[in-house]
Design a protein around this motif. Structure first.
Motif, short mmCIF file in Angstrom:
data_model
loop_
_atom_site.label_atom_id
_atom_site.label_comp_id
_atom_site.label_asym_id
_atom_site.label_seq_id
_atom_site.Cartn_x
_atom_site.Cartn_y
_atom_site.Cartn_z
N GLY A 115 44.14 14.25 38.71
CA GLY A 115 44.05 12.84 38.39
C GLY A 115 42.96 12.56 37.37
N LEU A 160 48.95 2.40 39.28
CA LEU A 160 47.54 2.60 38.97
C LEU A 160 46.65 1.78 39.89
CD1 LEU A 160 45.58 4.01 37.08
CD2 LEU A 160 45.77 2.08 35.51
N PRO A 213 54.15 0.92 36.33
CA PRO A 213 52.94 1.73 36.18
C PRO A 213 51.66 1.00 36.58
CG PRO A 213 54.38 2.07 34.32
CD PRO A 213 54.99 0.95 35.13
N GLU A 214 51.58 -0.30 36.28
CA GLU A 214 50.38 -1.06 36.63
C GLU A 214 50.17 -1.09 38.14
OE1 GLU A 214 52.90 -2.17 34.86
OE2 GLU A 214 52.10 -2.18 32.82
N THR A 228 57.31 9.60 32.61
CA THR A 228 56.13 8.98 32.02
C THR A 228 55.84 7.66 32.70
OG1 THR A 228 57.32 7.74 30.29
CG2 THR A 228 56.68 10.02 29.80
N PHE A 229 54.58 7.41 32.99
CA PHE A 229 54.13 6.14 33.56
C PHE A 229 53.73 5.23 32.42
CE2 PHE A 229 53.99 8.86 37.18
CZ PHE A 229 54.20 8.04 38.27
N GLN A 243 48.65 8.88 27.86
CA GLN A 243 47.40 9.45 27.34
C GLN A 243 47.41 10.98 27.40
OE1 GLN A 243 47.81 6.91 29.46
NE2 GLN A 243 45.96 5.66 29.64
N GLU A 244 47.90 11.52 28.53
CA GLU A 244 47.93 12.97 28.70
C GLU A 244 49.12 13.60 27.99
OE1 GLU A 244 45.14 11.28 30.59
OE2 GLU A 244 47.02 10.88 31.67
N ARG A 275 39.64 5.96 36.04
CA ARG A 275 39.40 4.92 35.03
C ARG A 275 38.02 5.06 34.41
NH1 ARG A 275 41.62 -0.41 38.34
NH2 ARG A 275 43.81 0.22 38.44
N TRP A 278 51.05 10.38 32.31
CA TRP A 278 50.83 9.11 31.64
C TRP A 278 50.78 9.37 30.13
CZ3 TRP A 278 49.72 4.32 34.29
CH2 TRP A 278 49.84 4.44 35.68
N TYR A 322 43.84 6.01 39.88
CA TYR A 322 43.72 7.06 38.86
C TYR A 322 45.10 7.39 38.32
CZ TYR A 322 44.96 9.90 42.93
OH TYR A 322 45.59 10.40 44.05
N ARG A 323 45.15 8.08 37.18
CA ARG A 323 46.40 8.50 36.57
C ARG A 323 46.74 9.90 37.08
NH1 ARG A 323 43.32 7.12 32.21
NH2 ARG A 323 43.42 9.26 31.37
#
Length: 282
Positions: free
Chosen positions: A216, A195, A191-192, A167-168, A144-145, A219, A142, A200-201
């Motif tokens: 993972g 999730l 992606p939504e 990528t998500f 963020q990571e 949230r 994702w 979790y991502r």
């Protein structure tokens, strides 16, 4: 960078805490000073300052200057010269160990696998996988990571590793204008929806199909994961990413509606989905 950061980095390069403080005091003085002045400026105890300075002299980070009446002052090796020397010593040790260490390592009884207790440990271990790859890398992450790993991803691609990233969600291209890797955005499923289903991502990082990090990020800020060097598990993780990328490419080529129709009308595909609905939530 704070003074504390400077001291910590010097310690990481092999100096003791007292040696780092004494060296910084010598550098900051701008002129040769004696042990008493070093102790006063650095906070190194007077009882150990001469021993500490002796260690700096022995490692070549400082020099003794003999003055009148046998007085001894100390002069630091200039920082740029010290860093160049440390870099050469470090590179030489790494090169020697690349040959020496494998000769003393016993063959493992089993392929290693261990748990990763939190997000920082997981990203650090993923960074190890990225740094160790020599042929190919597969990532499913994702944004963020990916932001935390993009520098290492770019470095891997720069040394000739074939990198494929799923990528998500919309993420900055880690390769910039270099275009030395392949990035695919997960649109099928959205992606939504992913999730919502998982909660979790998910992160998957596979290097050379021989080691992998899978985990993972919840949230609520929690995180879990494992590292494995089992090639069978790593191969399965790589195939998961490869097939997900293939599905995204197929959806773009034939259209999401056509894929939805196939999933909705083919009993075999429905069985594999296990939820009785098309992947994008339709």
């Amino acid at each position: 960078m704070s003074m504390q950061d400077v001291l910590e980095h010097l310690q990481r390069l092999g100096m003791s805490g007292y040696e780092a403080k004494a060296y910084v005091a010598l550098v900051a003085a701008g002129k040769p000073i004696n042990g008493y002045e070093v102790a006063k400026r650095s906070g190194v105890p007077r009882s150990t300052v001469y021993e500490t300075l002796g260690k700096l002299v022995a490692r070549g980070a400082a020099y003794e200057l003999r003055g009148a009446a046998d007085a001894t002052d100390y002069l630091p090796l200039p920082p740029h010269s010290l860093l160049d020397r440390l870099r050469r010593e470090f590179d030489g040790s790494v090169e020697a160990l690349q040959t020496a260490l494998p000769s003393v390592v016993a063959a493992p009884e089993a392929h290693p696998i261990h748990n990763l207790k939190d997000g920082e440990a997981m990203l650090a271990r993923a960074g190890d996988v990225l740094a160790g790859a020599r042929r190919d890398l597969f990532l499913s992450v994702w944004p963020q990571e990916l932001r935390r790993l993009e520098g290492q991803v770019r470095q891997a691609a720069g040394r000739g590793v074939e990198v494929s990233v799923m990528t998500f969600g919309k993420a900055a291209d880690p390769f910039g204008e270099d275009r030395v890797g392949h990035v695919y955005e997960h649109r099928y499923s959205a992606p939504e929806a992913v999730l919502q289903d998982l909660g979790y991502r998910l992160i998957v990082v596979v290097g050379d199909r021989r080691e992998a990090v899978v985990g993972g990020f919840g949230r609520d800020g929690s995180a879990w994961g494992v590292y494995t060097a089992d090639p069978a598990v790593a191969l399965m993780a790589a195939e998961y990413v490869r097939q997900d990328i293939a599905l995204q490419i197929l959806a773009e080529r034939v259209g999401a509606d056509e894929l939805n129709r196939l999933f909705a009308t083919d009993p075999g595909l429905l069985r594999l989905l296990g939820r009785g609905r098309a992947p994008n939530g339709a």
